[in-house]
Design a protein around this motif. Structure first.
Motif, PDB file in Angstrom:
ATOM      1  N   ALA A 110       0.838  -1.203   0.000  1.00  0.00           N
ATOM      2  CA  ALA A 110       0.000   0.000   0.000  1.00  0.00           C
ATOM      3  C   ALA A 110       0.871   1.251   0.000  1.00  0.00           C
ATOM      4  CB  ALA A 110      -0.908  -0.005   1.222  1.00  0.00           C
ATOM      5  N   LEU A 111       0.281   2.334  -0.478  1.00  0.00           N
ATOM      6  CA  LEU A 111       0.986   3.607  -0.448  1.00  0.00           C
ATOM      7  C   LEU A 111       1.170   4.076   0.994  1.00  0.00           C
ATOM      8  CD1 LEU A 111      -0.744   5.683  -3.283  1.00  0.00           C
ATOM      9  CD2 LEU A 111       1.356   4.345  -3.434  1.00  0.00           C
ATOM     10  N   SER A 112       2.318   4.636   1.265  1.00  0.00           N
ATOM     11  CA  SER A 112       2.550   5.226   2.574  1.00  0.00           C
ATOM     12  C   SER A 112       1.901   6.612   2.623  1.00  0.00           C
ATOM     13  CB  SER A 112       4.054   5.355   2.824  1.00  0.00           C
ATOM     14  OG  SER A 112       4.618   6.296   1.909  1.00  0.00           O
ATOM     15  N   ASP A 113       1.867   7.200   3.819  1.00  0.00           N
ATOM     16  CA  ASP A 113       1.333   8.554   3.940  1.00  0.00           C
ATOM     17  C   ASP A 113       2.141   9.520   3.084  1.00  0.00           C
ATOM     18  OD1 ASP A 113      -0.599   7.675   5.687  1.00  0.00           O
ATOM     19  OD2 ASP A 113       0.490   8.282   7.495  1.00  0.00           O
ATOM     20  N   ARG A 114       3.458   9.348   3.063  1.00  0.00           N
ATOM     21  CA  ARG A 114       4.304  10.217   2.239  1.00  0.00           C
ATOM     22  C   ARG A 114       3.953  10.082   0.768  1.00  0.00           C
ATOM     23  NH1 ARG A 114       8.305   9.271  -1.135  1.00  0.00           N
ATOM     24  NH2 ARG A 114       9.747  11.001  -1.627  1.00  0.00           N
ATOM     25  N   GLU A 115       3.717   8.861   0.305  1.00  0.00           N
ATOM     26  CA  GLU A 115       3.423   8.647  -1.107  1.00  0.00           C
ATOM     27  C   GLU A 115       2.048   9.196  -1.482  1.00  0.00           C
ATOM     28  OE1 GLU A 115       5.935   4.752  -2.451  1.00  0.00           O
ATOM     29  OE2 GLU A 115       4.360   4.458  -0.957  1.00  0.00           O
ATOM     30  N   ARG A 116       1.087   9.061  -0.598  1.00  0.00           N
ATOM     31  CA  ARG A 116      -0.227   9.656  -0.868  1.00  0.00           C
ATOM     32  C   ARG A 116      -0.123  11.173  -0.958  1.00  0.00           C
ATOM     33  NH1 ARG A 116      -2.132   5.250   2.293  1.00  0.00           N
ATOM     34  NH2 ARG A 116      -1.831   6.434   4.235  1.00  0.00           N
ATOM     35  N   ALA A 117       0.683  11.759  -0.060  1.00  0.00           N
ATOM     36  CA  ALA A 117       0.879  13.207  -0.101  1.00  0.00           C
ATOM     37  C   ALA A 117       1.603  13.620  -1.384  1.00  0.00           C
ATOM     38  CB  ALA A 117       1.666  13.670   1.123  1.00  0.00           C
ATOM     39  N   LEU A 118       2.551  12.799  -1.820  1.00  0.00           N
ATOM     40  CA  LEU A 118       3.287  13.076  -3.057  1.00  0.00           C
ATOM     41  C   LEU A 118       2.346  13.059  -4.255  1.00  0.00           C
ATOM     42  CD1 LEU A 118       6.129  13.405  -4.391  1.00  0.00           C
ATOM     43  CD2 LEU A 118       6.180  10.926  -4.574  1.00  0.00           C
ATOM     44  N   CYS A 119       1.464  12.086  -4.312  1.00  0.00           N
ATOM     45  CA  CYS A 119       0.499  12.003  -5.411  1.00  0.00           C
ATOM     46  C   CYS A 119      -0.450  13.198  -5.396  1.00  0.00           C
ATOM     47  CB  CYS A 119      -0.293  10.696  -5.332  1.00  0.00           C
ATOM     48  SG  CYS A 119       0.684   9.216  -5.658  1.00  0.00           S
ATOM     49  N   HIS A 120      -0.897  13.572  -4.201  1.00  0.00           N
ATOM     50  CA  HIS A 120      -1.806  14.712  -4.106  1.00  0.00           C
ATOM     51  C   HIS A 120      -1.109  15.988  -4.556  1.00  0.00           C
ATOM     52  CE1 HIS A 120      -5.268  16.996  -2.756  1.00  0.00           C
ATOM     53  NE2 HIS A 120      -4.445  17.827  -2.123  1.00  0.00           N
ATOM     54  N   ARG A 121       0.155  16.138  -4.172  1.00  0.00           N
ATOM     55  CA  ARG A 121       0.902  17.325  -4.574  1.00  0.00           C
ATOM     56  C   ARG A 121       1.066  17.384  -6.090  1.00  0.00           C
ATOM     57  NH1 ARG A 121       1.683  22.446  -4.474  1.00  0.00           N
ATOM     58  NH2 ARG A 121       3.835  23.133  -4.793  1.00  0.00           N
ATOM     59  N   ALA A 122       1.323  16.224  -6.703  1.00  0.00           N
ATOM     60  CA  ALA A 122       1.460  16.181  -8.165  1.00  0.00           C
ATOM     61  C   ALA A 122       0.147  16.578  -8.832  1.00  0.00           C
ATOM     62  CB  ALA A 122       1.884  14.780  -8.612  1.00  0.00           C
ATOM     63  N   MET A 123      -0.976  16.122  -8.285  1.00  0.00           N
ATOM     64  CA  MET A 123      -2.277  16.502  -8.850  1.00  0.00           C
ATOM     65  C   MET A 123      -2.529  17.996  -8.690  1.00  0.00           C
ATOM     66  SD  MET A 123      -4.874  13.319  -8.027  1.00  0.00           S
ATOM     67  CE  MET A 123      -4.537  13.219  -6.270  1.00  0.00           C
ATOM     68  N   GLU A 124      -2.121  18.552  -7.560  1.00  0.00           N
ATOM     69  CA  GLU A 124      -2.279  19.993  -7.362  1.00  0.00           C
ATOM     70  C   GLU A 124      -1.449  20.776  -8.375  1.00  0.00           C
ATOM     71  OE1 GLU A 124      -3.346  20.732  -2.678  1.00  0.00           O
ATOM     72  OE2 GLU A 124      -1.229  20.581  -3.249  1.00  0.00           O
ATOM     73  N   LEU A 125      -0.215  20.356  -8.575  1.00  0.00           N
ATOM     74  CA  LEU A 125       0.667  21.066  -9.502  1.00  0.00           C
ATOM     75  C   LEU A 125       0.113  21.073 -10.920  1.00  0.00           C
ATOM     76  CD1 LEU A 125       4.170  19.814  -8.298  1.00  0.00           C
ATOM     77  CD2 LEU A 125       3.271  22.139  -8.118  1.00  0.00           C
ATOM     78  N   LEU A 126      -0.568  19.994 -11.299  1.00  0.00           N
ATOM     79  CA  LEU A 126      -1.112  19.890 -12.661  1.00  0.00           C
ATOM     80  C   LEU A 126      -2.581  20.308 -12.726  1.00  0.00           C
ATOM     81  CD1 LEU A 126       0.588  19.060 -15.098  1.00  0.00           C
ATOM     82  CD2 LEU A 126       1.582  18.287 -12.940  1.00  0.00           C
ATOM     83  N   ASP A 127      -3.099  20.871 -11.652  1.00  0.00           N
ATOM     84  CA  ASP A 127      -4.461  21.412 -11.630  1.00  0.00           C
ATOM     85  C   ASP A 127      -5.506  20.329 -11.906  1.00  0.00           C
ATOM     86  OD1 ASP A 127      -6.421  23.375 -11.377  1.00  0.00           O
ATOM     87  OD2 ASP A 127      -6.352  23.924 -13.502  1.00  0.00           O
ATOM     88  N   VAL A 128      -5.314  19.136 -11.322  1.00  0.00           N
ATOM     89  CA  VAL A 128      -6.300  18.063 -11.487  1.00  0.00           C
ATOM     90  C   VAL A 128      -6.748  17.479 -10.148  1.00  0.00           C
ATOM     91  CG1 VAL A 128      -5.552  17.414 -13.806  1.00  0.00           C
ATOM     92  CG2 VAL A 128      -4.464  16.316 -11.819  1.00  0.00           C
ATOM     93  N   ALA A 129      -6.343  18.115  -9.037  1.00  0.00           N
ATOM     94  CA  ALA A 129      -6.724  17.573  -7.728  1.00  0.00           C
ATOM     95  C   ALA A 129      -8.238  17.555  -7.559  1.00  0.00           C
ATOM     96  CB  ALA A 129      -6.064  18.374  -6.611  1.00  0.00           C
ATOM     97  N   HIS A 130      -8.924  18.540  -8.145  1.00  0.00           N
ATOM     98  CA  HIS A 130     -10.379  18.593  -8.021  1.00  0.00           C
ATOM     99  C   HIS A 130     -11.066  17.486  -8.828  1.00  0.00           C
ATOM    100  CE1 HIS A 130      -9.442  20.707 -11.733  1.00  0.00           C
ATOM    101  NE2 HIS A 130     -10.705  20.612 -12.103  1.00  0.00           N
TER     102      HIS A 130
END
Length: 275
Positions: A110-130
């Motif tokens: 499973a993804l760690s907390d760090r990896e989930r945060a990393l994925c969320h940050r990548a989505m934010e940077l590319l304007d797709v988190a929403h």
């Protein structure tokens, strides 16, 4: 981490597609590949992300010959956005981005907390988190392209390979994506068709023609009227950007023809006379 394409040659169906291509991408720099359709740009990139084995030559990442590494280790070094990066499976956006962590995981780990945060940050940077809970098949082409770039960034690569990443993107997202790539601090090799975007985003540009490297250097050294005429077969002026000084290509269209209906009527009259 440096990337070096070292004497790459590729033949497909007996035809030479890439010819003894040597190109250096220094650590942390953005190097663009430009050239006409069919000049071998995408084929060269496929050798870098190991979708294709070159007939000759090697790809070096740092001091490592990429072909000597396992596919898992290669994927930890190099992430790619390809022209064929679509999916027929309706994963959610957050599931697609999480796939970028696969080279770093074992089995069904499973993804760690760090990896989930990393994925969320990548989505934010590319304007797709929403869009995180949306299925990717519901998205527009531009939205899907941004999701795939987020997946590549979530991979935490040392080298990022992008094949026409601005496809389907509106002007705002083209500029934002290339600004993000330029500021990412990792080594980037990118194929672009828009020469003005390449000039703005790239530290250096390599120009391919019929599979061979015909020019390489800074945008100012490479983007000249003579080269555009020789390689692309176009007449254009090159002027400095008023704010940045980056070379900007001003294209010259041929003189406007007469109205289409008059052209067609003349052709019809000529055909009647011949009959």
């Amino acid at each position: 981490m440096d990337l070096r394409l070292d004497g790459l040659s590729v033949e497909l169906g007996g035809a030479p597609i890439v010819r003894a291509l040597t190109l250096d991408v220094p650590d942390g720099q953005v190097v663009g590949l430009v050239g006409p359709n069919g000049s071998g740009k995408s084929t060269a990139l496929r050798c870098v992300y190991r979708a294709l084995r070159p007939d000759a030559g090697r790809v070096w990442v740092g001091t490592e010959d990429l072909s000597s590494l396992s596919l898992r280790l290669s994927a930890q070094r190099v992430a790619a956005l390809t022209q064929e990066s679509g999916s027929d499976l309706d994963f959610t956006v957050e599931e697609v981005v999480a796939l970028g962590r696969a080279p770093h995981l074992r089995g069904n780990q499973a993804l760690s907390d760090r990896e989930r945060a990393l994925c969320h940050r990548a989505m934010e940077l590319l304007d797709v988190a929403h869009l995180a809970r949306r299925g990717v098949l519901e998205l527009s082409g531009g939205e899907r392209q941004r999701v795939l770039v987020a997946r590549a960034l979530a991979q935490e690569p040392r080298v990022l390979v992008l094949d026409e990443p601005t496809n389907h993107l509106d002007v705002r997202h083209q500029v934002e994506l290339l600004s993000l790539v330029r500021g990412a601090g990792i080594t980037v090799l990118v194929v672009l068709h828009d020469l003005n975007l390449a000039s703005a985003a790239c530290d250096r540009i390599g120009v391919l023609s019929e599979g061979a490297l015909v020019a390489a250097g800074t945008p100012g050294e490479v983007l000249t009227p003579a080269l555009l005429r020789e390689v692309f077969g176009i007449e254009a002026s090159v002027v400095p950007h008023p704010l940045t000084g980056d070379p900007q290509v001003l294209y010259r269209l041929p003189p406007r023809p007469g109205p289409l209906d008059s052209v067609m009527s003349r052709k019809a009259s000529h055909d009647d006379q011949r009959s």
